[in-house]
Design an enzyme around this catalytic site. Structure first.
Site, PDB file in Angstrom:
ATOM      1  CG  ASN A 170      -1.714   1.230   1.401  1.00 37.96           C
ATOM      2  OD1 ASN A 170      -1.836   2.018   0.460  1.00 37.96           O
ATOM      3  ND2 ASN A 170      -2.288   1.434   2.581  1.00 37.96           N
ATOM      4  CD1 TRP A 171       3.397   1.163  -3.169  1.00 36.72           C
ATOM      5  CD2 TRP A 171       3.271   2.516  -4.950  1.00 36.72           C
ATOM      6  NE1 TRP A 171       4.051   0.543  -4.212  1.00 36.72           N
ATOM      7  CE2 TRP A 171       3.988   1.350  -5.319  1.00 36.72           C
ATOM      8  CE3 TRP A 171       3.070   3.504  -5.910  1.00 36.72           C
ATOM      9  CZ2 TRP A 171       4.500   1.162  -6.610  1.00 36.72           C
ATOM     10  CZ3 TRP A 171       3.571   3.317  -7.194  1.00 36.72           C
ATOM     11  CH2 TRP A 171       4.285   2.159  -7.540  1.00 36.72           C
ATOM     12  CG  HIS A 182      -5.887   1.707   5.059  1.00 35.85           C
ATOM     13  ND1 HIS A 182      -5.462   2.638   5.985  1.00 35.85           N
ATOM     14  CD2 HIS A 182      -4.855   0.854   4.872  1.00 35.85           C
ATOM     15  CE1 HIS A 182      -4.214   2.356   6.333  1.00 35.85           C
ATOM     16  NE2 HIS A 182      -3.816   1.273   5.680  1.00 35.85           N
ATOM     17  CD  GLU A 184      -3.009   5.323   6.787  1.00 34.29           C
ATOM     18  OE1 GLU A 184      -2.949   5.421   5.546  1.00 34.29           O
ATOM     19  OE2 GLU A 184      -2.103   4.808   7.467  1.00 34.29           O
ATOM     20  CD  GLU A 227      -3.844  -2.812   7.286  1.00 35.10           C
ATOM     21  OE1 GLU A 227      -2.678  -2.982   6.906  1.00 35.10           O
ATOM     22  OE2 GLU A 227      -4.525  -1.835   6.965  1.00 35.10           O
ATOM     23  N   GLY A 282       2.015   1.960  10.909  1.00 35.92           N
ATOM     24  CA  GLY A 282       2.934   3.085  10.790  1.00 35.92           C
ATOM     25  C   GLY A 282       3.545   3.521  12.109  1.00 35.92           C
ATOM     26  CB  SER A 333       4.854  -1.877  12.190  1.00 31.78           C
ATOM     27  OG  SER A 333       4.337  -0.580  12.396  1.00 31.78           O
ATOM     28  N   GLY A 378       2.563  -1.276   4.380  1.00 31.03           N
ATOM     29  CA  GLY A 378       2.604   0.152   4.091  1.00 31.03           C
ATOM     30  C   GLY A 378       4.031   0.621   3.872  1.00 31.03           C
ATOM     31  N   GLY A 379       4.632   1.168   4.919  1.00 33.06           N
ATOM     32  CA  GLY A 379       5.968   1.771   4.821  1.00 33.06           C
ATOM     33  C   GLY A 379       6.995   0.906   4.101  1.00 33.06           C
TER      34      GLY A 379
END
Ligand code: PEP
Length: 251
Positions: free
Chosen positions: A9-10, A96, A98, A168, A174, A214, A235-236
């Site tokens: 997931n960019w 998601h 976010e 998640e 993150g 993470s 993600g990251g």
């Protein structure tokens, strides 16, 4: 045998040129080192058509990170499921944390998006997970159950093969904190049980459930070794070729 998947997931990272270059690097890597794990790149909308073109002849699948809840019309700034599909993308992330937190997307809206995405021919990566307060108060199972009951479980059985669930825990996204492999397994097993109760054993056993929060090369193998963890939503670490490819290889 259910499918193992690692989806990157960019989020809102990389401009067009950098994103296309990065997709090419990932595509080349998995052409030279084929894997049985399904690899997905969920990019910002602006990258999607270009990335789909790059991935067309490779092993990696393109996906979006969100879609509109309406099929078309006067919704300035929105991107429809059909538009996503027309780029060649195969997947869309829905729910998601976010989106739930910053854009106040609730279960009812996410359910509408999910049904629309599926009827458009996209496959959905449906995210669920509790915030820290909910885990600390012991409500995490109840929270996840409600997210699935209200957001996902109206999908008809014959369409459920188009669903991947991503668990998640919000406190791990993150933050550098990760659920322990046992915490991940416990929740994944619970989720599979809910799907079994609702859709039956065959669908539950075939369902891919990803862990997100993470995930990095140093912790991926241990988390993925758990029997109900079928890969990750990353993600990251999906923004670094070495890390992302190492996570895929950890499956
Ligand atoms: C995510 O965005 O879905 C995610 C899991 O992020 P991170 O890996 O950075 O925690």
């Amino acid at each position: 045998m259910r499918k193992k998947i690692v989806a990157g997931n960019w989020k809102m990272n990389m401009d067009l040129a950098d994103g296309l270059k990065f997709a090419e690097t990932i595509n080349d890597y998995f052409i030279s080192k084929p894997t049985r794990t399904g690899v997905i790149l969920c990019t910002p909308f602006i990258h999607l058509a270009g990335v789909s073109e790059i991935l067309k002849n490779g092993k990696v699948s393109p996906g979006a990170q969100n879609c509109a809840s309406e099929p078309s019309g006067a919704y300035t700034g929105e991107i429809s499921a059909q538009m996503i599909k027309s780029t060649g993308a195969r997947y869309v992330i829905i729910g998601h944390s976010e989106r739930r937190t910053y854009y106040h997307e609730d279960d009812k809206l996410l359910n509408k998006k999910t049904l629309l995405a599926i009827s458009t021919g996209l496959e959905v990566i449906f995210c669920c997970g509790e915030v820290l307060k909910e885990r600390e108060s012991g409500n995490h199972f109840e929270v996840v159950k409600k997210q699935l009951d209200d957001g996902l479980f109206t999908v008809p059985s014959e369409e459920f093969k188009k669903i991947t669930i991503a668990y998640e825990p919000v406190w791990a996204i993150g933050t550098g904190l990760t659920a322990t492999p046992d915490q991940a397994q416990e929740m994944h097993k619970y989720i599979r049980g809910l799907v079994r109760d609702k859709y039956g054993t065959e669908i539950a056993d075939d369902l891919t459930i990803l862990y997100g929060g993470s995930c990095k090369p140093s912790n991926a193998s241990e988390i993925f070794s758990k029997p109900d963890v079928d890969g990750g939503l990353i993600g990251g670490a999906s923004l670094k070729k070495e890390d992302f490819c190492a996570i895929v290889e950890a499956v």
